[in-house]
Motif scaffolding. Structure first.
Motif, PDB file in Angstrom:
ATOM      1  N   LYS A   1      -1.711  -1.604 -10.699  1.00 46.00           N
ATOM      2  CA  LYS A   1      -0.623  -1.012  -9.929  1.00 46.00           C
ATOM      3  C   LYS A   1       0.593  -1.932  -9.952  1.00 46.00           C
ATOM      4  O   LYS A   1       0.882  -2.650  -8.996  1.00 46.00           O
ATOM      5  CB  LYS A   1      -1.091  -0.750  -8.501  1.00 46.00           C
TER       6      LYS A   1
ATOM      7  N   LEU B   1      -0.919   1.154  -0.679  1.00 38.30           N
ATOM      8  CA  LEU B   1      -1.831   2.219  -0.289  1.00 38.30           C
ATOM      9  C   LEU B   1      -3.277   1.800  -0.519  1.00 38.30           C
ATOM     10  O   LEU B   1      -3.549   0.700  -1.007  1.00 38.30           O
ATOM     11  CB  LEU B   1      -1.498   3.501  -1.067  1.00 38.30           C
TER      12      LEU B   1
ATOM     13  N   TYR C   1       4.156   0.717  -1.112  1.00 38.39           N
ATOM     14  CA  TYR C   1       3.972   1.603  -2.256  1.00 38.39           C
ATOM     15  C   TYR C   1       5.244   1.716  -3.098  1.00 38.39           C
ATOM     16  O   TYR C   1       5.244   2.361  -4.138  1.00 38.39           O
ATOM     17  CB  TYR C   1       3.528   2.994  -1.804  1.00 38.39           C
TER      18      TYR C   1
ATOM     19  N   MET D   1       4.748   6.117  -7.163  1.00 40.20           N
ATOM     20  CA  MET D   1       3.588   6.081  -6.272  1.00 40.20           C
ATOM     21  C   MET D   1       2.431   6.867  -6.863  1.00 40.20           C
ATOM     22  O   MET D   1       1.277   6.408  -6.869  1.00 40.20           O
ATOM     23  CB  MET D   1       3.956   6.664  -4.902  1.00 40.20           C
TER      24      MET D   1
END
Length: 310
Positions: free
Chosen positions: A88, A15, A175, A79
């Protein structure tokens, strides 16, 4: 898990990297996830509470709602965490666990949708024999067979994936963890993984879609042969909600897996559609398009309000 000693985590970069966009996406997906939980729990509660909905069709629908709850919960919480996090990442073990549960839930959903199509075929094409065709023993076997077959398929794929060696490449342009995203990151032989994934796609994708297609071919043929307009309308209304759910799930799911694994915008959109949006829409589709569900929801609400007042 010794084969994974060279790599301990992956970076999920599917994302936007823009902080403001991430904040907006977090709010959006959190809202979708909460609606998914509330909508599917509502369907489970209404079907369980109303004895008029204790039929094969609604038994399948209750399991579909449970699958949608699980399906969304496999990917969305991670997510949401990554949208708020600077780093992340997901561990290799966590990634493989996510792959496993995606296989189980996505496969079960596909099989349940095909079983529900057969149920509609039996109800519309053989209404007088419906009770004999869709016996309790048969529809119980259908549901538990869907879960069991998906679990076995997931187990085979994940056992093969645990033998993969991941070296330098550790960026997943997605994601969430899905098998098509993991295979390009391996620096070991993945021929067996590709064969297993192909078999899974044929079984849960093309195989179940063919069953749905054949069922609806017979359904449409039967509906067109009904003389009265009201009869055709009534027959079509009994399967319109399921047909809408099938179109949304298979349309986005098949397009996602037929596209090259490149992390493109369209690939992400189709993934979001079938893993995040569809589980939220299914209870809305079945409650808005189904008079029996709306009536049951009204009765359940009235009973609940009476209980509070009393």
């Amino acid at each position: 898990m010794g084969n994974h000693s060279t790599l301990t985590e992956f970076f999920l970069l599917g994302l936007s990297a823009n902080a403001h966009v991430q904040a907006l996406l977090f709010v959006l997906f959190l809202g979708i996830y909460l609606l998914t939980i509330m909508g599917n729990l509502m369907m489970l509660l209404v079907i369980r509470a109303d004895s008029r909905l204790h039929t094969p069709m609604y038994f399948f629908l209750s399991h579909l709602s449970f699958v949608d709850l699980c399906f969304s919960s496999v990917t969305v919480p991670k997510m949401l965490e990554n949208l708020l996090s600077q780093k992340k990442t997901i561990s290799v073990e966590g990634c493989l666990a996510q792959v496993f549960f995606v296989f189980v839930t996505a496969g079960t959903e596909a099989l349940l949708l095909s079983v529900m199509a057969y149920d509609r075929y039996a109800a519309i094409c053989h209404p007088l024999l419906y009770g004999q065709i869709m016996s309790k023993q048969l529809y119980m076997h259908f549901v538990w067979g869907s879960w069991g077959l998906s679990f076995l398929d997931a187990l085979i794929n994940i056992l093969l994936a645990m033998n993969m060696v991941f070296c330098e490449a550790k960026v997943i342009h997605h994601y969430s963890c899905e098998m098509p995203s993991l295979l390009p990151l391996s620096c070991s032989d993945i021929s067996k993984n590709l064969i297993a994934l192909l078999c899974s796609t044929i079984l849960h994708g093309l195989g179940t879609f063919l069953l749905v297609f054949l069922s609806y071919t017979r359904i449409i043929s039967t509906i067109l042969n009904i003389n009265s307009t009201s009869g055709r309308s009534k027959a079509f209304s009994t399967c319109s909600a399921h047909l809408t759910a099938v179109t949304l799930y298979y349309g986005s799911g098949l397009l996602r897996h037929l596209m090259p694994n490149s992390g493109s915008l369209m690939e992400l959109i189709f993934s979001v559609q079938y893993t995040v949006i569809t589980p939220m829409l299914n209870p809305l589709i079945y409650s808005l398009k189904n008079k029996e569900v709306k009536a049951a929801l009204k009765r359940t609400t009235e009973k609940y309000l009476q209980h509070i007042r009393g």
